[in-house]
Design a protein around this motif. Structure first.
Motif, PDB file in Angstrom:
ATOM      1  N   ALA A 185       0.668  -1.253  -0.174  1.00 38.29           N
ATOM      2  CA  ALA A 185       0.218   0.250  -0.229  1.00 38.29           C
ATOM      3  C   ALA A 185       0.803   0.928   0.467  1.00 38.29           C
ATOM      4  N   GLN A 186       0.542   2.521  -0.663  1.00 40.79           N
ATOM      5  CA  GLN A 186       0.903   3.449  -0.144  1.00 40.79           C
ATOM      6  C   GLN A 186       0.478   5.266   0.259  1.00 40.79           C
ATOM      7  N   LYS A 187       1.021   6.049   0.483  1.00 42.24           N
ATOM      8  CA  LYS A 187       0.830   7.211   1.524  1.00 42.24           C
ATOM      9  C   LYS A 187       1.793   7.989   0.557  1.00 42.24           C
ATOM     10  N   GLU A 188       0.939   8.968   0.953  1.00 38.40           N
ATOM     11  CA  GLU A 188       1.620  10.658   0.279  1.00 38.40           C
ATOM     12  C   GLU A 188       2.814  11.172   1.766  1.00 38.40           C
ATOM     13  N   GLY A 189       3.900  11.731   0.934  1.00 36.31           N
ATOM     14  CA  GLY A 189       5.051  11.968   1.620  1.00 36.31           C
ATOM     15  C   GLY A 189       5.847  11.006   2.532  1.00 36.31           C
ATOM     16  N   PRO A 190       6.739  11.510   3.014  1.00 36.11           N
ATOM     17  CA  PRO A 190       7.196  12.778   3.490  1.00 36.11           C
ATOM     18  C   PRO A 190       7.289  13.453   2.570  1.00 36.11           C
ATOM     19  N   ALA A 191       6.991  15.263   2.663  1.00 32.56           N
ATOM     20  CA  ALA A 191       7.183  15.732   1.239  1.00 32.56           C
ATOM     21  C   ALA A 191       8.778  16.862   1.872  1.00 32.56           C
ATOM     22  N   PRO A 192       9.900  17.076   0.866  1.00 30.21           N
ATOM     23  CA  PRO A 192      10.934  18.577   1.665  1.00 30.21           C
ATOM     24  C   PRO A 192      10.287  19.524   1.112  1.00 30.21           C
ATOM     25  N   VAL A 193      10.760  20.948   1.286  1.00 28.47           N
ATOM     26  CA  VAL A 193      10.119  22.284   0.764  1.00 28.47           C
ATOM     27  C   VAL A 193      10.892  21.740  -0.714  1.00 28.47           C
ATOM     28  N   ASN A 194      10.477  22.875  -2.142  1.00 24.50           N
ATOM     29  CA  ASN A 194      10.457  21.964  -3.253  1.00 24.50           C
ATOM     30  C   ASN A 194      11.664  23.041  -3.617  1.00 24.50           C
ATOM     31  N   GLY A 195      12.838  22.508  -4.116  1.00 30.47           N
ATOM     32  CA  GLY A 195      13.620  23.600  -4.218  1.00 30.47           C
ATOM     33  C   GLY A 195      13.536  24.261  -6.385  1.00 30.47           C
ATOM     34  N   ASP A 196      14.397  25.360  -5.797  1.00 32.28           N
ATOM     35  CA  ASP A 196      14.459  26.276  -6.745  1.00 32.28           C
ATOM     36  C   ASP A 196      14.920  25.770  -8.453  1.00 32.28           C
ATOM     37  N   ASN A 197      14.444  24.547  -8.755  1.00 29.04           N
ATOM     38  CA  ASN A 197      15.452  24.663 -10.268  1.00 29.04           C
ATOM     39  C   ASN A 197      14.750  24.764 -11.179  1.00 29.04           C
ATOM     40  N   LYS A 198      15.728  25.249 -12.141  1.00 30.95           N
ATOM     41  CA  LYS A 198      14.980  25.010 -13.543  1.00 30.95           C
ATOM     42  C   LYS A 198      14.075  24.034 -14.523  1.00 30.95           C
ATOM     43  N   THR A 199      12.838  24.432 -14.784  1.00 25.44           N
ATOM     44  CA  THR A 199      12.171  22.543 -15.273  1.00 25.44           C
ATOM     45  C   THR A 199      13.554  22.742 -17.139  1.00 25.44           C
ATOM     46  N   SER A 200      13.914  21.069 -17.508  1.00 25.83           N
ATOM     47  CA  SER A 200      14.191  20.699 -18.345  1.00 25.83           C
ATOM     48  C   SER A 200      13.024  20.449 -19.401  1.00 25.83           C
ATOM     49  N   GLY A 201      13.468  20.633 -20.186  1.00 28.58           N
ATOM     50  CA  GLY A 201      13.021  20.512 -21.777  1.00 28.58           C
ATOM     51  C   GLY A 201      11.754  19.019 -21.525  1.00 28.58           C
ATOM     52  N   ALA A 202      11.019  18.227 -22.404  1.00 29.25           N
ATOM     53  CA  ALA A 202      10.824  16.849 -22.593  1.00 29.25           C
ATOM     54  C   ALA A 202      11.502  16.870 -23.033  1.00 29.25           C
ATOM     55  N   ASP A 203      12.429  16.738 -23.805  1.00 24.48           N
ATOM     56  CA  ASP A 203      13.675  15.967 -24.662  1.00 24.48           C
ATOM     57  C   ASP A 203      14.702  15.949 -23.701  1.00 24.48           C
ATOM     58  N   GLN A 204      15.214  16.481 -22.825  1.00 23.31           N
ATOM     59  CA  GLN A 204      15.573  16.157 -21.831  1.00 23.31           C
ATOM     60  C   GLN A 204      15.558  15.439 -21.017  1.00 23.31           C
ATOM     61  N   ILE A 205      14.314  15.359 -19.861  1.00 25.62           N
ATOM     62  CA  ILE A 205      13.588  14.297 -19.215  1.00 25.62           C
ATOM     63  C   ILE A 205      13.507  12.920 -20.024  1.00 25.62           C
ATOM     64  N   ALA A 206      13.493  13.035 -21.019  1.00 27.12           N
ATOM     65  CA  ALA A 206      12.710  11.652 -22.113  1.00 27.12           C
ATOM     66  C   ALA A 206      13.987  11.014 -22.636  1.00 27.12           C
ATOM     67  N   LYS A 207      15.614  12.025 -22.558  1.00 25.59           N
ATOM     68  CA  LYS A 207      16.713  11.051 -22.881  1.00 25.59           C
ATOM     69  C   LYS A 207      17.621  10.433 -21.881  1.00 25.59           C
ATOM     70  N   ALA A 208      17.320  11.353 -20.486  1.00 18.87           N
ATOM     71  CA  ALA A 208      18.056  11.160 -18.912  1.00 18.87           C
ATOM     72  C   ALA A 208      17.229   9.747 -18.984  1.00 18.87           C
ATOM     73  N   VAL A 209      15.330   9.774 -18.794  1.00 21.03           N
ATOM     74  CA  VAL A 209      15.284   8.799 -18.104  1.00 21.03           C
ATOM     75  C   VAL A 209      15.472   7.003 -19.261  1.00 21.03           C
ATOM     76  N   ASN A 210      15.820   7.695 -20.290  1.00 18.68           N
ATOM     77  CA  ASN A 210      16.748   6.627 -21.538  1.00 18.68           C
ATOM     78  C   ASN A 210      18.460   5.510 -21.031  1.00 18.68           C
ATOM     79  N   GLN A 211      18.728   6.795 -20.514  1.00 17.10           N
ATOM     80  CA  GLN A 211      20.874   6.785 -20.952  1.00 17.10           C
ATOM     81  C   GLN A 211      20.666   6.739 -19.331  1.00 17.10           C
ATOM     82  N   TYR A 212      20.322   7.409 -18.883  1.00 12.80           N
ATOM     83  CA  TYR A 212      20.378   6.684 -17.260  1.00 12.80           C
ATOM     84  C   TYR A 212      19.905   5.475 -16.749  1.00 12.80           C
ATOM     85  N   GLY A 213      20.471   4.708 -16.374  1.00 13.28           N
ATOM     86  CA  GLY A 213      19.845   2.761 -15.732  1.00 13.28           C
ATOM     87  C   GLY A 213      19.366   3.107 -14.638  1.00 13.28           C
ATOM     88  N   GLY A 214      19.031   2.643 -14.141  1.00 13.49           N
ATOM     89  CA  GLY A 214      18.425   1.680 -12.521  1.00 13.49           C
ATOM     90  C   GLY A 214      19.884   1.256 -11.199  1.00 13.49           C
TER      91      GLY A 214
END
Length: 280
Positions: A246-275
């Motif tokens: 089962a699952q429950k929300e949080g605990p979640a920290p304060v959000n960082g002020d990071n610059k959001t990456s573009g969609a292409d960057q996110i897709a490439k990162a997920v495909n290029q960086y293994g778990g």
């Protein structure tokens, strides 16, 4: 995205919970769905916010459907563990020697082994593959106790129906449209033993993750969330397997002020960086 097979852990089973709207900035230029120019969080469009909330609601509804008749936390006669009694430092013990289809197997019958198993199973149960029928069936076969395989496969197949997948913008096989990438990746932050005795263990895995669809025309941009998974594990066939979760929300920290990456960057990162294979 987060999942649950047991009804009502903390009263709130669900997918990528309402903590999903976490990004604070949009990128410079790019022309994708993430927008252009840098804006503070208050500039996050209400349309994107409503869309993300809508996806979260859909996922929670599907998981609640799968939960019907389940027992999210199970039962245990083990000894409860005081959070202060457990070290947050890693053990340094290698978790396993091998993997079964990308999922770690062969965990030791110890508290450390159970925590390592819980962390790795959390990653598998909250992955993009759980939305794909063939991959989902393989995951269920690998991580659940044999007695639960048929039940969980049926529940999850009903929850992630073709109609449900269509609402996420996915086809019947759980794939995104051409030029798009559906993403759901979980990163365990830490584990805790709630109880441990003999062949059973109750554990919690604190996680962060990202979910959504990356692509120039996506209406559900990739966002992040924080959640805690509760897993009841049972020793079966020489390994730890999932009895319920089962699952429950949080605990979640304060959000960082990071610059959001573009969609292409996110897709490439997920495909290029293994778990990873996670160890306690």
């Amino acid at each position: 995205m987060s999942l649950s097979d047991g009804g009502g852990y903390g009263g709130e089973p669900g997918g990528p919970d309402t903590g999903g709207q976490t990004r604070t900035r949009l990128p410079d230029g790019g022309g994708d769905t993430y927008g252009s120019g840098r804006r503070p969080r208050t500039g996050f469009s209400s349309r994107n916010l409503i869309t993300v909330v809508g996806v979260v609601v859909l996922l929670i509804a599907a998981i609640a459907f799968a939960n019907r008749g389940g027992d999210g936390q199970g039962t245990s006669d083990g000894t409860a563990k005081d959070a202060e009694a457990q070290s947050t430092a890693p053990t340094g013990t290698k978790p396993v020697e091998g993997k079964n289809g990308g999922i770690a197997t062969g965990f030791a019958k110890t508290e450390q082994g159970a925590q390592s198993a819980a962390a790795n199973y959390a990653v598998a149960l909250v992955s993009a593959d759980i939305l794909k029928p063939t991959e989902r069936h393989a995951i269920v076969q690998k991580v659940f106790v044999p007695a639960k395989v048929g039940e969980m496969q049926g529940k999850l197949d009903q929850a992630y129906s073709t109609d449900f997948l269509a609402k996420l913008g996915l086809d019947a096989k759980g794939n995104a449209a051409q030029g798009m990438t559906y993403i759901s990746r979980t990163v365990p932050v830490g584990t805790k033993v709630a109880s441990f005795k003999g062949d059973t263990a109750q554990l919690e895995v604190w996680c962060t993750g990202l979910f959504g669809t990356a692509g120039a025309s996506s209406t559900t941009p990739v966002t992040s969330d924080w959640f805690t998974m509760h897993l009841e594990l049972r020793w079966a066939d020489g390994d730890w397997k999932v009895q319920s979760f089962a699952q429950k929300e949080g605990p979640a920290p304060v959000n960082g002020d990071n610059k959001t990456s573009g969609a292409d960057q996110i897709a490439k990162a997920v495909n290029q960086y293994g778990g990873f294979t996670y160890a306690r």
